[in-house]
Design an enzyme around this catalytic site. Sequence first.
Site, PDB file in Angstrom:
ATOM      1  N   LYS A  18       0.824  -1.221   0.000  1.00 40.58           N
ATOM      2  CA  LYS A  18       0.000   0.000   0.000  1.00 40.58           C
ATOM      3  C   LYS A  18       0.862   1.277   0.000  1.00 40.58           C
ATOM      4  CE  LYS A  18      -3.635  -2.381  -0.436  1.00 40.58           C
ATOM      5  NZ  LYS A  18      -4.456  -3.135   0.483  1.00 40.58           N
TER       6      LYS A  18
HETATM    7  C1  LIG Z   1      -5.476  -4.276   0.728  1.00 43.24           C
HETATM    8  C2  LIG Z   1      -6.941  -4.100   0.762  1.00 43.24           C
HETATM    9  C3  LIG Z   1      -7.684  -4.335   1.931  1.00 43.24           C
HETATM   10  C4  LIG Z   1      -7.139  -5.062   3.113  1.00 43.24           C
HETATM   11  O1  LIG Z   1      -6.129  -4.476   3.756  1.00 43.24           O
HETATM   12  P1  LIG Z   1      -5.396  -5.300   4.924  1.00 43.24           P
HETATM   13  O2  LIG Z   1      -4.662  -4.231   5.649  1.00 43.24           O
HETATM   14  O3  LIG Z   1      -4.511  -6.294   4.245  1.00 43.24           O
HETATM   15  O4  LIG Z   1      -6.432  -5.935   5.751  1.00 43.24           O
HETATM   16  C5  LIG Z   1      -9.021  -3.992   1.956  1.00 43.24           C
HETATM   17  N1  LIG Z   1      -9.630  -3.493   0.870  1.00 43.24           N
HETATM   18  C6  LIG Z   1      -8.969  -3.301  -0.283  1.00 43.24           C
HETATM   19  C7  LIG Z   1      -9.708  -2.715  -1.439  1.00 43.24           C
HETATM   20  C8  LIG Z   1      -7.605  -3.611  -0.381  1.00 43.24           C
HETATM   21  O5  LIG Z   1      -6.959  -3.449  -1.529  1.00 43.24           O
END
Ligand SMILES: *Cc1c(COP(=O)(O)O)cnc(C)c1O
Length: 394
Positions: free
Chosen positions: A193
């Site tokens: 991210k």
């Molecule tokens: C990465 C992602 C998540 C989950 O994030 P985590 O921190 O891994 O739980 C949720 N929604 C979307 C759209 C994502 O791309």
Amino acid sequence: MPNSPSTFQRRSTFLPFSPPSISEEEIAAVVETLRSEWITTGPKTKEFEQLFADYIGASAALALNSCTGGLHIALAALGIGPGDEVITTPITFACSANVIEHVGATPILADVEPETLTLDLQQVAQKITARTKAIMPVHFAGHPAEMRPLLDLAAQHRLFVIEDAAHALPAKYEGQMIGTLSDFTAFSFYATKNLTTAEGGMLTGAPERIAEARLWSLHGMNRDAWKRYSSEGSWYYEVVLPGFKYNMTDIQAALGIVQLRRLSEFQARRRAIVAQYQAAFSALEALQVPVERPNVEHAWHLYTLRLNLEQLRITRAQFIEELKARNIATSVHFIPIHLHPYYRDRYGWRPEDFPVAYWEYQRLVSLPLHPRLSDADVADVINAVYDVVSVFRR
Ligand SMILES: *Cc1c(COP(=O)(O)O)cnc(C)c1O
């Protein structure tokens, strides 16, 4: 700039899709925390929550071990459970729907708008019933959903709004930061991210809401563990609800504090790369490039192309294989929720039930987009895409 097919040169090493941008500063901050007397939820986590809330302009923030956990406890804190319905999008990662199942509620999908692949509000309006409790928009790729009409629709029907902002740090809708608009907003600090703590997340919302979510995030205990062990602390606590175990560690928070400081530098680099991609790819008829609507600021977590398949002799899967053969990693965001066996079988959803999501899915491909890409890497991606398009053009 784009080559002619005869001059194409494959890069010598594989270009990864989204490696983390970790500097010596993050490494030093983590080591310092490891050498301290407190490594799990404690002073660094508190500091990160405050810095994050200040950055977003949110009145409160809760650091967690994932965005998924944040979405789950947002639903729990709002009292959503069996018999309730939550409307969300098929174009998302599975966890957006999974958390609705976790609380015993029913996920209701509404199709997306073709341009941004975020919730189509006319579709949402048609899905509202007496059982609907909340809408969960996803700011796909970092482009905010149309929040003003969404919030109006929610207010009209007395629905909660929980935003999945895993891609939307930092993003703005009509000048306001994502994270300040609705009941709860959940951010992700997963390894790929825009800001990472390896695993992690942050929930923003009003102070009373965040206080309730905090109980749900740590066993339902009404005192923070680290305060119990400090000199001003007490051994006494009470469990006031059956909470989960979603707390962030100080090791993660130490990493996050440095990443937050570097975020504007990361975003400037993402934007510069996107400008190069947009200039190169909008010239090709075989490709549809992503948009940034004038009323938003895009977080550019993902750069998603759509293939105009009628102009090509290959499918999306072959397009990905061809880029891989040219040493360029890609990904697909996302396999729509309703195509996954669990959801397909449980709710009897057919691919065409959400026609925009289904059609667009078949022509979506995400290219590498992260601050570590050099100008030479960006040129390699552009040249490889041009080569594939020119070789397989119809
Ligand atoms: C990465 C992602 C998540 C989950 O994030 P985590 O921190 O891994 O739980 C949720 N929604 C979307 C759209 C994502 O791309």
